[in-house]
Structures are given as C-alpha cells and as structure tokens.
Design a protein around this motif. Sequence first.
Motif, PDB file in Angstrom:
ATOM      1  N   ILE A 506     -39.805  39.517  40.479  1.00 30.91           N
ATOM      2  CA  ILE A 506     -39.962  38.663  39.399  1.00 30.91           C
ATOM      3  C   ILE A 506     -41.089  39.151  38.724  1.00 30.91           C
ATOM      4  O   ILE A 506     -42.131  39.387  39.384  1.00 30.91           O
ATOM      5  CB  ILE A 506     -39.688  37.178  39.143  1.00 30.91           C
ATOM      6  CG1 ILE A 506     -40.876  36.639  40.529  1.00 30.91           C
ATOM      7  CG2 ILE A 506     -38.443  36.796  40.051  1.00 30.91           C
ATOM      8  CD1 ILE A 506     -40.912  34.845  40.648  1.00 30.91           C
ATOM      9  N   GLU A 508     -44.071  39.544  35.287  1.00 28.32           N
ATOM     10  CA  GLU A 508     -44.695  38.938  34.106  1.00 28.32           C
ATOM     11  C   GLU A 508     -45.623  40.431  33.474  1.00 28.32           C
ATOM     12  O   GLU A 508     -46.558  40.686  34.037  1.00 28.32           O
ATOM     13  CB  GLU A 508     -45.983  37.937  34.678  1.00 28.32           C
ATOM     14  CG  GLU A 508     -46.912  37.369  33.452  1.00 28.32           C
ATOM     15  CD  GLU A 508     -47.655  36.213  33.987  1.00 28.32           C
ATOM     16  OE1 GLU A 508     -47.005  35.132  34.212  1.00 28.32           O
ATOM     17  OE2 GLU A 508     -48.923  36.610  33.973  1.00 28.32           O
ATOM     18  N   ARG A 539     -43.186  36.976  28.829  1.00 29.78           N
ATOM     19  CA  ARG A 539     -42.534  35.951  29.920  1.00 29.78           C
ATOM     20  C   ARG A 539     -43.262  35.633  31.174  1.00 29.78           C
ATOM     21  O   ARG A 539     -43.596  36.655  31.738  1.00 29.78           O
ATOM     22  CB  ARG A 539     -40.839  36.617  30.072  1.00 29.78           C
ATOM     23  CG  ARG A 539     -40.075  35.514  30.472  1.00 29.78           C
ATOM     24  CD  ARG A 539     -38.775  36.049  30.648  1.00 29.78           C
ATOM     25  NE  ARG A 539     -38.734  37.216  31.499  1.00 29.78           N
ATOM     26  CZ  ARG A 539     -38.357  38.511  30.828  1.00 29.78           C
ATOM     27  NH1 ARG A 539     -38.122  38.573  29.371  1.00 29.78           N
ATOM     28  NH2 ARG A 539     -38.526  39.639  31.206  1.00 29.78           N
ATOM     29  N   ASP A 544     -39.693  34.168  34.304  1.00 28.77           N
ATOM     30  CA  ASP A 544     -38.709  35.152  34.917  1.00 28.77           C
ATOM     31  C   ASP A 544     -38.184  34.644  36.175  1.00 28.77           C
ATOM     32  O   ASP A 544     -36.921  35.162  36.301  1.00 28.77           O
ATOM     33  CB  ASP A 544     -39.361  36.378  35.302  1.00 28.77           C
ATOM     34  CG  ASP A 544     -38.700  37.657  35.209  1.00 28.77           C
ATOM     35  OD1 ASP A 544     -37.699  37.868  34.205  1.00 28.77           O
ATOM     36  OD2 ASP A 544     -38.831  38.574  36.157  1.00 28.77           O
ATOM     37  N   ARG A 547     -34.973  33.074  35.011  1.00 32.30           N
ATOM     38  CA  ARG A 547     -33.751  33.959  34.730  1.00 32.30           C
ATOM     39  C   ARG A 547     -33.110  34.330  35.900  1.00 32.30           C
ATOM     40  O   ARG A 547     -31.957  34.553  35.617  1.00 32.30           O
ATOM     41  CB  ARG A 547     -34.582  35.308  34.080  1.00 32.30           C
ATOM     42  CG  ARG A 547     -33.614  36.474  33.991  1.00 32.30           C
ATOM     43  CD  ARG A 547     -34.461  37.814  33.699  1.00 32.30           C
ATOM     44  NE  ARG A 547     -35.220  38.275  34.602  1.00 32.30           N
ATOM     45  CZ  ARG A 547     -34.889  39.029  35.932  1.00 32.30           C
ATOM     46  NH1 ARG A 547     -33.702  39.188  36.011  1.00 32.30           N
ATOM     47  NH2 ARG A 547     -35.601  39.295  36.846  1.00 32.30           N
TER      48      ARG A 547
END
Length: 563
Positions: A506, A508, A539, A544, A547
Amino acid sequence: MFQSHSQAIYEFLREQRLVPPGQLDELNEEHKATGKPLADVVVDLGIIDKGELLRRIAEHLGYDYLHDLPATFDGDAIAAVNGKLARDYGVMPLRADEQNIDLLVTDPFNTQAVDDLTFALDRNVRLYFADPDKVDVQIKQHYGEDEETIEDLLQEIGSGKVATENREYSDRDLESMAEQTPIIKFVNLVIGQAIRDKASDIHFEPFEHEFKIRYRIDGALYEMAPPPKTLALPIISRIKVLASLNIAERRIPQDGRIKINLGGRAVDLRVSTLPTQFGESVVLRVLDQAAVQLDITQLGMPEDVFNGIHEIVRRPNGIFIVTGPTGSGKTTTLYSGLRLINTIDLKLLTAEDPVEYEIEGIMQVPVNPLVGLTFASALRSFLRQDPDVIMVGEIRDLETAQIAIQASLTGHLVLSTLHTNDSAGAVTRLIDMGVEPFLIASTLEAVLAQRLVRRVCTQCKSSYLPPQDMLDQLGIARENVGSRQFFFGRGCPVCNQSGYRGRLGIYEWLRVSEAVRDLITSRSPTLVIRQKAIEQGMRTLRDDGLRAIFDGLTSIEEVIKYT
C-alpha cells in the motif's frame, strides 16, 4: 474428508438421521459418480456444518473432539513419534510422558490404529479427533511430506549422540560436529523447507532449556518442531562453516553470506550471528532471486503511483526517496525502478548494505564501514565514475544527504531510502539531519511511503460485515459502507490456516509541487506539508489501505496494524 470411508459415513448419516433418506441416496450417487467424498458433498451443499458433522462423528465413535487445535505442539511429544509413523497413520502428537501419549487422528474410522500405535510406541495411546484437514496441515508442517523429513533426521541424530550439553568443545570438535552427515542434511532440509514455504527469514534461537527454529512467512513468524537443545551448537557451527565465519568466535556478532543451489536455482542467504546468554542466535535472510518480484508492473501499485515512478526515474536529475519501516519492500521498489531504466545508454551505480539482489548491467557496491567504505565515501567516489543514476541504500547522516544533494545539483538522478512513518516526514527528517530547506526544495522530486500487508487467501476468502468498533478505527461511518464488501480468510491447508497468502504493497505518493516546495523552504511542519499534498490529490497510506480492502485484497486488521 474420509475418502476411503464413504460407506461408513453413509451408514452414520442414515443412522443419525442427519440427511433425509431419499436425499442421502441421491448424494451417495453423486459421490459415486464424481469420486468426491460423501462427507464433502454433504458439507459443501450446506446440509450440515462441517464442525457439527465432525463433532457428531467424534461423539458417535467415542472420541474427545477438539474444535480448535493448540497454538503450539509439545516438542517432546513430536519427538516421540517418527515422521513415517505420523504420516502412515495420520496422527499428530499432543502430549506425551513415559507411559502415555495423546494423539490427534485424521481417520477416526481406523479401528486398528490404537493397537498398532500402542505396539509401535510402547505407550498407552489415547486418540483425539479434530478437523482432519487442519491436523493434516500440522503433520505436514512438523514432519514434512518427504520420505526423509526433519523429524526422521532428528531421530537419526539423537541415536548418534552428536553433542552433549555442559562441556567445552575445541575448534576441531566444532568443525567435526559441523561436518557430520546428519547435521549437514538437517541444515539443508531446514533451509530447503524455508525456501519452499517462501520464508523471508530463518531464526535459530537458543534458550535455557530449548532450541527454537522459526520461519518468517508473509511477515509473521511460525515455529517448527524444536530440535533438542544439544543440537544448538553443531547446527549453528554448520551454518557458520557455510558462511565462512570464525567458528571459534562466539563472543561477538558476525555477519556473512551463504550461496547455495537448490533445485537448480541459486539462493543467497545473509547470515547474522548474535551472542546471547544461552549461545549464539543466528538469523538467515533468504535472498531468493526467483521469489522476489523486481518487475514494477507486478508490485500491485495503483496506476497513478506506477505512472509517477515511471516518470521520476526517467528524469535527468533530482532526488527520489522511498520511506517505510524495515521489511516494507523499499529496496525492492527501488530495484524495480532501476530495472525500468537499466539500458545500454545509461550508467547505473548503487551503494548498498549489503547488496541484496544482483542485477545484470548495474555496478553494485557493498558498503563496508569497517574499512572506511561508508555510504558517503562510496557516493563521493561515484561522482568520479561518470554515472547517470545513483542509488544509495539509505540516507543515514548529514554527510550522505549533502553528497546526494550535490550529486542531484550536478545533473544526476539519486534514488534512496529513509526510515520515516509517512512521505511528508521525509522532509522533516532531512531538515533534522541538518540539510538546508532550500536545498531540499530545489532537489527533492518525490517521496513514496509504503507498507507491505498480507493478502487474504483466495482459497478460503469469505465476506463479512465488520463490527462498528473496527469501522470506527478505519474512520468509516456505517452509512457510508453501502454495498461494499469486507473479506477475511477462514484458514485452509493452502495458507497453513492463517487466512493469508502472499503480500501486497500500500502506497502514499507525494509529488513535490511548487506549493510544497514553498512550504519546505519556509520550514513548515510535517502536518502542513501533508495537508497541502492531500489537497493536491495525495492518497494517504490509510486511504490506499481502504482501496485494498474494498478490492478484496486484504483485511481490515492488516490495514489497521500497518497504518
């Protein structure tokens, strides 16, 4: 379940009236036509819950039923049953003393098992019943699937008396023990099993009364059947021999490397020893070229992050930083970026501690502070080697940061890592080191913060509605969930009952815009820089993670744990 006992299951279901007679005959015909065990047909159609069926079978046959298996199994009990016996009879030892042994069975219908095992083990045998699939996983985990398993080897070693506790050994004794065939085979088996299970690390840990071996798989530690404490010294000596370390030196930490060939592929192991109160602790980091994904398209990145990295690594100059804790995949991301631009017309240099993966076409330098080759001195030398792109493993101090900035200002692209919690924190960390804000603002192009979370196992993935307190931790209101689904892994043989298999990143992604550069120059706090980046479309790691949750890739627990 119970492939060879479908007739017994048929009689049991009919006698207990768990399935209407007409339907039972239909299901039995389906079992005969497809070859699928009758018990599985009944469970898969939802006629009876698997746990309830197993409990009723145990009750019918007079066994104690265990709904949950123990978190760990007794090492002495495991040592009392050899691998062949465990596999042949489908038994997993629970407890043992001189007279008695308690065993979990996968086949409760085998009435001959008690007599056979009583004779073979020369003890009173008590059988317990649990989910056969789960018990089978434990048998494979502790005894392996091969003819010669870790447990069989331990018995062979035990009968040969490799070592004795509480005595001093000379260097020659240690070398002799390390060269014994059972010890060599045992260490090879442990390493081979770890690589097959896609472990990232193998831990050999001596304690006062036991010697533990643990694997780290997908970020979590799993314990193997512990070998006898007396084997700690010969096993660790064997590893030190393989890594060309000083076998006699047990008072100071040592670092080394092992290169082995397994199944036709080369595997690197980074070795670290640490003197402890009860002997040397050794950790092997598995650097398996075949297992790691160095192709950036395979890292599961969102499209905007992927495109951003694609653009940054093709810039002629500037600094790109990847941040995150140890083991979050920072180096893998940088390697993947280098692979994108590893062409004949660019010269790429890396300084690493140590070089983890060898990439064709890139000049890779392992730093060695003991002889004065630090990140800073390597970087300084790089500038005289006419490079286009420089990767420095980590910016640890002001000197390294200043040379990286100097390299960027003189027309080089610099890639590096930092240990910070989020992307905006990288700016603050550089300022704390003593770098002038205007230099950061003029050279920093982007920061990527990342974490690795475990993937929900695709074989046992199930949807559920999470409790309100979990939604509160994620910052989601119940009314905003809508039709979105949340998933978790129930646990199955494929994922070793963990519910997870594999990991994904994940991310950023903070692109340094003009507005962010102004904030850096004016020494704005991390929170202000972060807020501005969010306003401009960044994000966060948590977002994330959401998501990944809504895509059904990971669980709420994983995202909360890592963000």
